[in-house]
Design a protein around this motif. Structure first.
Motif: not given
Length: 307
Positions: A132-144
């Motif tokens: 909510a404060d604009g900070e990136v918390w998670i770097d996600e790699t997603r595969a479908l």
């Protein structure tokens, strides 16, 4: 099984793609949604359909506008809400849900890879989870991975795999309303919401569990079978819990008494602490079947598609 070819079509605006098989648009993946902030913007799969084109999902139902087909969520993440709607707070007035300005969002970065082999389509995506404060918390790699389409059996499957890496400079606490004091409300993670017509539909699961008794159980699979509105017939959605790299077991948030949903929750009643640089890996599978199946009829497909 006789494999049916898949195709993928991207829109010109760069907001979504559609996966097709047997002449049907099976799934639309909206990766740049125009979702209001209060619904915690995130990619989602909707519409979702069987091979015959029957609906197996819902979009923004009146009771929970933040429910959208099939989507990756998190209801309690270090005080922020990546689920949408109000946040459960133990001891709060009424039902304990409070509207706060704590909504996070998942932002599409890029597609790292796309493969179309005919019998399946695979897409690998990079995303940022922004607090909510604009900070990136998670770097996600997603595969479908869309696969297993068979017009003879009226079935197709979707694999959902994700690696969630903590890029914050302090631990992330990944929980649910149950880990924050509300019993039986352990929803978080990959969440499927079924059609309104499936309210009260049959729920069955691994281990002989049925109906509302599936809630909070741990097993390899759970399924819901319901009848369609508008068109004749029905369908079955079969979900496999799959795997988690966390020590906390995957637990089913599944029911149809209030509305139909399947969710292999990674943090149903136990919070996950993800250290800086640490990665939470999850792998799940959903199978969409073009007819209503009971436990005995479902067992061959459970064996065929088991993870």
């Amino acid at each position: 099984m006789s494999d049916t070819p898949f195709r993928i079509d991207h829109d010109d605006a760069g907001t979504r793609f559609v996966v097709l098989a047997a002449g049907t648009e099976l799934a639309t993946y909206v990766y740049r949604p125009d979702t209001p902030l209060e619904e915690s913007p995130k990619p989602y799969l909707y519409p979702l359909k069987t091979l015959s084109g029957a609906p197996v999902g819902v979009y923004r139902p009146w009771d929970h506008r933040w429910h959208k087909g099939l989507q990756m969520t998190w209801s309690h993440l270090s005080g922020d809400n990546f689920w949408g709607g109000p946040t459960f707070e133990q001891g709060a007035p009424g039902h304990g849900y409070v509207w706060r300005e704590n909504h996070g969002r998942q932002v599409h970065r890029a597609f790292d890879r796309q493969e179309v082999s005919g019998s399946e389509v695979s897409v690998v995506q990079g995303l940022d989870w922004i607090a909510a404060d604009g900070e990136v918390w998670i770097d996600e790699t997603r595969a479908l991975r869309f696969h297993g389409a068979d017009t003879d059996d009226g079935v197709w499957a979707l694999d959902f795999t994700t690696d969630l890496t903590n890029v914050r400079h302090e631990p992330l606490e990944l929980g649910s309303p149950t880990t924050h004091g509300r019993p039986g409300a352990g929803y978080t993670g990959l969440f499927w919401r079924g059609p309104r017509a499936w309210t009260g539909a049959d729920v069955i699961a691994d281990g002989g569990h049925e109906g509302d008794a599936v809630m909070g159980t741990r097993g390899d699979w759970a399924a819901i079978a319901g009848e369609h509105d508008e068109i004749d017939g029905g369908a079955t959605v079969l979900a496999f819990a799959g795997t988690t790299s966390a020590s906390t077991p995957l637990t089913w948030f599944a029911r149809s008494s209030a509305f139909a949903c399947l969710n292999p929750s990674p943090a149903f009643d136990t919070e996950i602490k993800l250290e800086p640089g640490g990665t939470l890996s999850l792998h799940h599978r959903f199978v969409f079947i073009d007819r209503v199946l009971g436990r005995r009829e479902l067992e061959p497909l459970v064996r065929e598609f088991a993870l």
